[in-house]
Design a protein around this motif. Structure first.
Motif, PDB file in Angstrom:
ATOM      1  N   THR A 125       0.835  -1.205   0.000  1.00  0.00           N
ATOM      2  CA  THR A 125       0.000   0.000   0.000  1.00  0.00           C
ATOM      3  C   THR A 125       0.868   1.251   0.000  1.00  0.00           C
ATOM      4  O   THR A 125       0.618   2.206  -0.760  1.00  0.00           O
ATOM      5  CB  THR A 125      -0.927   0.001   1.236  1.00  0.00           C
ATOM      6  OG1 THR A 125      -1.782  -1.151   1.187  1.00  0.00           O
ATOM      7  CG2 THR A 125      -1.781   1.260   1.267  1.00  0.00           C
ATOM      8  N   VAL A 163       1.071  -0.062  -4.691  1.00  0.00           N
ATOM      9  CA  VAL A 163       0.642  -1.257  -5.417  1.00  0.00           C
ATOM     10  C   VAL A 163      -0.798  -1.557  -4.994  1.00  0.00           C
ATOM     11  O   VAL A 163      -1.044  -2.095  -3.906  1.00  0.00           O
ATOM     12  CB  VAL A 163       1.550  -2.468  -5.100  1.00  0.00           C
ATOM     13  CG1 VAL A 163       1.077  -3.699  -5.869  1.00  0.00           C
ATOM     14  CG2 VAL A 163       2.997  -2.141  -5.445  1.00  0.00           C
ATOM     15  N   HIS A 164      -1.756  -1.201  -5.834  1.00  0.00           N
ATOM     16  CA  HIS A 164      -3.163  -1.348  -5.484  1.00  0.00           C
ATOM     17  C   HIS A 164      -3.885  -2.394  -6.339  1.00  0.00           C
ATOM     18  O   HIS A 164      -5.006  -2.785  -6.018  1.00  0.00           O
ATOM     19  CB  HIS A 164      -3.890  -0.005  -5.621  1.00  0.00           C
ATOM     20  CG  HIS A 164      -3.303   1.071  -4.746  1.00  0.00           C
ATOM     21  ND1 HIS A 164      -3.311   1.004  -3.371  1.00  0.00           N
ATOM     22  CD2 HIS A 164      -2.649   2.228  -5.062  1.00  0.00           C
ATOM     23  CE1 HIS A 164      -2.717   2.065  -2.861  1.00  0.00           C
ATOM     24  NE2 HIS A 164      -2.306   2.831  -3.866  1.00  0.00           N
ATOM     25  N   ASP A 165      -3.270  -2.833  -7.436  1.00  0.00           N
ATOM     26  CA  ASP A 165      -3.884  -3.842  -8.282  1.00  0.00           C
ATOM     27  C   ASP A 165      -4.008  -5.156  -7.499  1.00  0.00           C
ATOM     28  O   ASP A 165      -3.018  -5.684  -6.969  1.00  0.00           O
ATOM     29  CB  ASP A 165      -3.032  -4.068  -9.538  1.00  0.00           C
ATOM     30  CG  ASP A 165      -3.665  -5.074 -10.474  1.00  0.00           C
ATOM     31  OD1 ASP A 165      -4.481  -4.670 -11.302  1.00  0.00           O
ATOM     32  OD2 ASP A 165      -3.329  -6.279 -10.352  1.00  0.00           O
ATOM     33  N   GLU A 166      -5.235  -5.683  -7.415  1.00  0.00           N
ATOM     34  CA  GLU A 166      -5.485  -6.854  -6.580  1.00  0.00           C
ATOM     35  C   GLU A 166      -4.691  -8.075  -7.043  1.00  0.00           C
ATOM     36  O   GLU A 166      -4.201  -8.852  -6.221  1.00  0.00           O
ATOM     37  CB  GLU A 166      -6.986  -7.185  -6.573  1.00  0.00           C
ATOM     38  CG  GLU A 166      -7.794  -6.278  -5.677  1.00  0.00           C
ATOM     39  CD  GLU A 166      -7.309  -6.304  -4.230  1.00  0.00           C
ATOM     40  OE1 GLU A 166      -7.011  -7.404  -3.708  1.00  0.00           O
ATOM     41  OE2 GLU A 166      -7.202  -5.230  -3.624  1.00  0.00           O
ATOM     42  N   LYS A 167      -4.564  -8.254  -8.339  1.00  0.00           N
ATOM     43  CA  LYS A 167      -3.834  -9.406  -8.864  1.00  0.00           C
ATOM     44  C   LYS A 167      -2.361  -9.333  -8.452  1.00  0.00           C
ATOM     45  O   LYS A 167      -1.776 -10.335  -8.015  1.00  0.00           O
ATOM     46  CB  LYS A 167      -3.958  -9.466 -10.388  1.00  0.00           C
ATOM     47  CG  LYS A 167      -3.316 -10.700 -11.002  1.00  0.00           C
ATOM     48  CD  LYS A 167      -3.547 -10.756 -12.514  1.00  0.00           C
ATOM     49  CE  LYS A 167      -2.910 -12.000 -13.111  1.00  0.00           C
ATOM     50  NZ  LYS A 167      -3.127 -12.063 -14.584  1.00  0.00           N
ATOM     51  N   ASP A 168      -1.747  -8.153  -8.590  1.00  0.00           N
ATOM     52  CA  ASP A 168      -0.347  -7.986  -8.203  1.00  0.00           C
ATOM     53  C   ASP A 168      -0.165  -8.206  -6.704  1.00  0.00           C
ATOM     54  O   ASP A 168       0.795  -8.845  -6.263  1.00  0.00           O
ATOM     55  CB  ASP A 168       0.142  -6.582  -8.582  1.00  0.00           C
ATOM     56  CG  ASP A 168       0.270  -6.394 -10.082  1.00  0.00           C
ATOM     57  OD1 ASP A 168       0.340  -7.415 -10.801  1.00  0.00           O
ATOM     58  OD2 ASP A 168       0.297  -5.232 -10.533  1.00  0.00           O
ATOM     59  N   ARG A 169      -1.097  -7.681  -5.921  1.00  0.00           N
ATOM     60  CA  ARG A 169      -1.008  -7.829  -4.468  1.00  0.00           C
ATOM     61  C   ARG A 169      -1.147  -9.301  -4.065  1.00  0.00           C
ATOM     62  O   ARG A 169      -0.378  -9.799  -3.233  1.00  0.00           O
ATOM     63  CB  ARG A 169      -2.086  -6.991  -3.778  1.00  0.00           C
ATOM     64  CG  ARG A 169      -1.856  -5.485  -3.872  1.00  0.00           C
ATOM     65  CD  ARG A 169      -3.015  -4.719  -3.246  1.00  0.00           C
ATOM     66  NE  ARG A 169      -3.075  -4.922  -1.802  1.00  0.00           N
ATOM     67  CZ  ARG A 169      -2.439  -4.173  -0.906  1.00  0.00           C
ATOM     68  NH1 ARG A 169      -1.676  -3.163  -1.300  1.00  0.00           N
ATOM     69  NH2 ARG A 169      -2.559  -4.422   0.387  1.00  0.00           N
ATOM     70  N   GLU A 170      -2.080 -10.000  -4.666  1.00  0.00           N
ATOM     71  CA  GLU A 170      -2.292 -11.411  -4.329  1.00  0.00           C
ATOM     72  C   GLU A 170      -1.059 -12.245  -4.664  1.00  0.00           C
ATOM     73  O   GLU A 170      -0.678 -13.148  -3.911  1.00  0.00           O
ATOM     74  CB  GLU A 170      -3.517 -11.950  -5.074  1.00  0.00           C
ATOM     75  CG  GLU A 170      -4.845 -11.442  -4.519  1.00  0.00           C
ATOM     76  CD  GLU A 170      -6.019 -11.931  -5.341  1.00  0.00           C
ATOM     77  OE1 GLU A 170      -5.805 -12.766  -6.255  1.00  0.00           O
ATOM     78  OE2 GLU A 170      -7.155 -11.470  -5.090  1.00  0.00           O
ATOM     79  N   GLN A 171      -0.439 -11.944  -5.799  1.00  0.00           N
ATOM     80  CA  GLN A 171       0.749 -12.687  -6.205  1.00  0.00           C
ATOM     81  C   GLN A 171       1.878 -12.489  -5.191  1.00  0.00           C
ATOM     82  O   GLN A 171       2.533 -13.451  -4.782  1.00  0.00           O
ATOM     83  CB  GLN A 171       1.206 -12.231  -7.590  1.00  0.00           C
ATOM     84  CG  GLN A 171       2.439 -12.988  -8.090  1.00  0.00           C
ATOM     85  CD  GLN A 171       2.880 -12.505  -9.464  1.00  0.00           C
ATOM     86  OE1 GLN A 171       2.407 -11.488  -9.956  1.00  0.00           O
ATOM     87  NE2 GLN A 171       3.798 -13.234 -10.079  1.00  0.00           N
TER      88      GLN A 171
END
Length: 273
Positions: free
Chosen positions: A52, A56-64
């Motif tokens: 945060t 980095v707010h893109d959910e896919k990037d965060r999940e990875q």
């Protein structure tokens, strides 16, 4: 290490200092340094807060990245030996497991990854058979398990420079040394293992002490130089710290006998036993 390197890249791209990032996760600059070097475990909350902070707010990037944090926290096989291993060596075993190339200079012994069990046992008990106990045997088991990286698919490249004295130092007596040299000769026939012998007359010019340089396939990971001493170890990963050792390796490659000539030296030492 890969996750730590990615977090460092994201922090630098966001223009945030280690001290600022450490404060954001209720830690210190020192803690951030250890996180980015992959030397401590990751808390999911810390990684989420850092992402945060770095934008980095893109959910896919965060999940990875959060999935990588969970994977990174799984203990390696060597953690069952934690009661035996000093903390400074635990780091090394993890790095060794991840390395794609291992370059090492040894002045006294055959490198641990190429040792026979009996040769390793003599070193572990300092040549005193009466000192062999369960702890020593577990240390040997750990060393033997470390060697499995050389038999796995896509093993690391091992490039070992050995002082000529290693071929003649009677560790454990002639019988133990003979078996060790036979196994060392076998290792030199493997495409991922290179051994070069540094003759007496050229010893001490390129480097004065044993060291290991670990290199990694991931471009974002820096090379690491490992230097062990009696009470601990040094891990050098800054460019200005690594450069002298890179130059030493280049010099050793020239000063040492060629791999073929080195094999002949091992065969000659074997014949004399």
């Amino acid at each position: 290490m890969v996750l730590g390197a990615q977090l460092r890249r994201l922090r630098e791209a966001a223009g945030i200092t280690r001290a600022q990032a450490g404060y954001a996760i209720r830690g210190s600059e020192s803690k951030m340094s250890r996180l980015e070097l992959g030397r401590v475990g990751f808390k999911k909350r810390d990684v989420a807060d850092l992402l945060t902070l770095y934008g980095v707010h893109d959910e896919k990037d965060r999940e990875q990245l959060l999935a990588m944090a969970a994977e990174a926290n799984k203990p390696g096989w060597w953690h069952r030996y934690n009661d035996l291993l000093p903390s400074w060596f635990t780091d090394y075993v993890g790095l060794e497991e991840s390395a794609s190339r291992i370059q090492t200079l040894e002045m006294q012994f055959v490198p641990g990854l190429l040792q026979t069990e009996e040769y390793a046992r003599v070193i572990a008990c300092h040549g005193r058979k009466e000192w062999i106990n369960e702890e020593v045997e577990r240390r040997i088991a750990l060393r033997m398990q470390r060697q499995r990286i050389l038999s796995r698919p896509n093993p690391p490249k091992v490039w070992a420079f050995l002082d000529e004295s290693v071929l003649h130092r009677p560790i454990g007596g002639p019988k133990v040394l003979k078996k060790q040299l036979e196994v060392l000769l076998e290792w030199t026939s493997q495409p991922h293992v290179t051994v070069q012998i540094l003759p007496y007359e050229r010893s001490g010019h390129a480097a004065e002490c044993a060291f290991t340089m670990l290199r990694f396939a991931e471009a974002e990971l820096p090379d690491v130089v490992y230097i062990e001493h009696l009470t601990g170890a040094l891990y050098l990963d800054k460019p200005e710290e690594r450069e002298p050792y890179s130059r030493a390796i280049d010099r050793l490659a020239v000063d040492c006998e060629t791999p073929a000539a080195s094999r002949a030296m091992i065969e000659k030492a074997l014949a004399a036993l």
